[in-house]
Design an enzyme around this catalytic site. Structure first.
Site, short mmCIF file in Angstrom:
data_model
loop_
_atom_site.label_atom_id
_atom_site.label_comp_id
_atom_site.label_asym_id
_atom_site.label_seq_id
_atom_site.Cartn_x
_atom_site.Cartn_y
_atom_site.Cartn_z
CG ASP A 86 45.23 43.44 43.43
OD1 ASP A 86 45.83 43.20 42.47
OD2 ASP A 86 44.45 44.40 43.39
CE LYS A 118 46.04 36.99 40.73
NZ LYS A 118 45.38 37.99 41.80
CG HIS A 137 50.68 38.69 39.06
ND1 HIS A 137 50.51 37.85 38.56
CD2 HIS A 137 49.42 39.32 39.40
CE1 HIS A 137 49.07 37.52 38.11
NE2 HIS A 137 48.52 38.52 38.68
CD GLN A 182 42.86 40.03 35.33
OE1 GLN A 182 42.70 38.89 34.72
NE2 GLN A 182 43.70 40.94 35.25
#
Ligand code: GDP
Ligand code: IMO
Ligand code: MG
Length: 431
Positions: free
Chosen positions: A13, A16, A41, A225
């Site tokens: 988080d 990205k 995302h 991740q």
């Protein structure tokens, strides 16, 4: 021509999705290589928010090929939902802009059932998984009993594999995990429909990438991740079930390491974590709650509140080594506006000694105390700043200090969720 990998340096988080969407402007191919719909995302484009769990974050741009590599575990129902939602928003996803690897493993209903039931049995010691069946699907892959996309497309092979799996999983669910059994027929009917819907998109990601490299295209790999959730290098067992680090961009898509030109680590200006596991700089106080509120730190996948804490360069430096980072991108710097003083963790204290290396054992990490450096904060809003020189002096100082502590140049600073709310100091594809 360059191939650029974007990965998270912390516990996920980091932003990205926003960065990948931005970099996609100059990319020809955008490729997911690991994880599944445990990822969430978020992209904000023209004030509209999109959350992608499986589809690469380049999909909003025209004339880009988005690919889902063999290292991903794919829940077909979730992917189809994402495709439908995009269509509702007037975006056509066709085999010309989405390719799904024939080698990837498919998440089945029993994977989700096992994930949820196992967590329940663990009680207080649960990992805090997203409950999406990620771990059990990767387990089957390694056990060599999983169902791959090419199996799903052959109804005979699929049925044989499904029967064998459901028999075994139902035994586990009913005898060990106090759960209900699942029906092979029901799963079969649903998944055969999924197969027909997805068939046109399935092919070889590895071969398509080889063609992309031959054409000297710009290729962007989108990690999911964060480094400290990596199955080998993260805070095991409080991790996800895949290799998250940049090296897996190769195994997870079918290319060689010589193809990668640059690795960009996304680093939130502070730290967050969802789920269980050690977190040395966690702030269970007013500052932590302030950051959580101002940063909107609630999971994009599960909606759970994210635990918040100060930036930890012991963590970031671990990611610098594990990923061979070329640059850092600092996100959510705007969230720290008005927080004064600011702290950065530069080492841990364990058994009275200072250590700078990230410990292997969760038990050790749980006993580590943060060693902080204090920096002055800034008051003025930075959300409209687009040039590094226009940032408040103390914001510049914070960024420069991160560079010094990590030895990695910061080439992107994100000052808001919007695509344009970015200070970009170098084009990622100018290698
Ligand atoms: P990812 O999983 O790494 O893609 O990150 P998530 O999307 O789960 O979480 C990042 C959140 O922060 C999302 O809600 C983004 O819209 C938001 N975000 C990204 N960059 C910034 C930023 O620079 N400032 C602020 N305020 N929000 C940001
Ligand atoms: P993105 O890509 C943050 C965490 C879960 C849990 C652990 C294991 O959005 O950064 P899993 O369902 O993978 O078996 O859960 O990993 N986790 C994430 N945390 N961001 C993510 O993805 C995550 N994906 C998994 O909360 O602690
Ligand atoms: Mg996320």
């Amino acid at each position: 021509m360059p191939a650029v990998v974007v990965i998270g340096t912390q516990w996920g988080d980091e932003g990205k999705g926003k960065v990948v969407d931005l970099f996609s402007q100059d990319a020809d191919y955008i490729v997911r290589f690991q994880g599944g719909n445990n990822a969430g995302h978020t992209l904000v484009v023209n004030d509209k928010k999109y959350i992608f769990h499986l589809i690469p974050s380049g999909i909003l741009h025209e004339n880009k090929m988005c690919m889902i590599g063999n290292g991903v575990v794919l829940d077909p129902g979730v992917l189809i939902e994402e495709l439908d939602k995009l269509e509702e928003n007037g975006l056509q996803v066709t085999p010309d802009n989405l390719l799904i690897s024939e080698h990837l493993h498919v998440i089945m209903p029993y994977h989700k059932a096992l994930d949820i039931a196992r967590e329940e049995v663990k009680g207080k010691k649960k990992i805090g998984t997203t409950g999406r069946g990620i771990g059990p699907c990767y387990e089957d892959k390694v056990a060599r009993s999983g169902i791959r996309m090419n199996d799903l497309l052959d109804s005979e092979i699929f049925l044989t594999k499904l029967q064998r799996n459901v028999e075994e999983k139902n035994f586990l669910l009913t005898n060990f995990l106090n759960s209900d059994p699942l029906s092979t027929e029901k799963i079969y009917r649903t998944y055969v429909e999924y197969a027909e819907r997805l068939r046109p998109y399935v092919g070889s990601v590895s071969k398509e990438l080889s063609r992309a490299f031959a054409k000297k295209s710009n290729v962007l790999f989108e990690g999911a991740q964060g480094t400290h959730l990596d199955i080998d290098h993260g805070t095991y067992p409080y991790v996800t079930s895949s290799n998250v680090v940049a090296g897996n961009a190769c195994c997870g898509t079918g290319i060689g390491p010589t193809q990668i030109d640059r690795v960009i680590g996304i680093c939130k200006a502070y730290t967050t974590r969802v789920g269980g596991g050690p977190f040395v700089t966690e702030l269970e106080n007013e500052v932590g709650r302030h950051i959580q509120q101002c940063g909107g730190e609630y999971g994009a996948t599960t909606g759970r509140p994210r635990r918040c804490g100060w930036l930890d360069t012991v963590v970031v430096n671990n990611a610098v080594r594990l990923n061979g980072l070329s640059w850092l991108a600092i996100t959510k710097l705007d969230v720290l506006t008005g927080v004064d003083p600011l702290k950065i963790c530069v080492a841990y204290r364990y058994n009275g000694k200072e250590i700078e290396d990230f410990p292997v054992q969760v038990k050790v990490l749980e006993c580590c105390e943060p060693v902080y450096e204090t920096l002055p904060g800034w008051e003025d809003s930075i959300t409209d700043v687009r040039k590094f020189d226009d940032l408040p002096e103390n914001a510049k100082r914070y960024v420069r200090r991160v560079e010094e502590l990590t030895g990695v140049p910061v080439k992107l600073i994100s000052v808001g969720p919007g695509r344009d709310q970015t200070i970009l100091l170098e084009n990622p594809f100018d290698v």
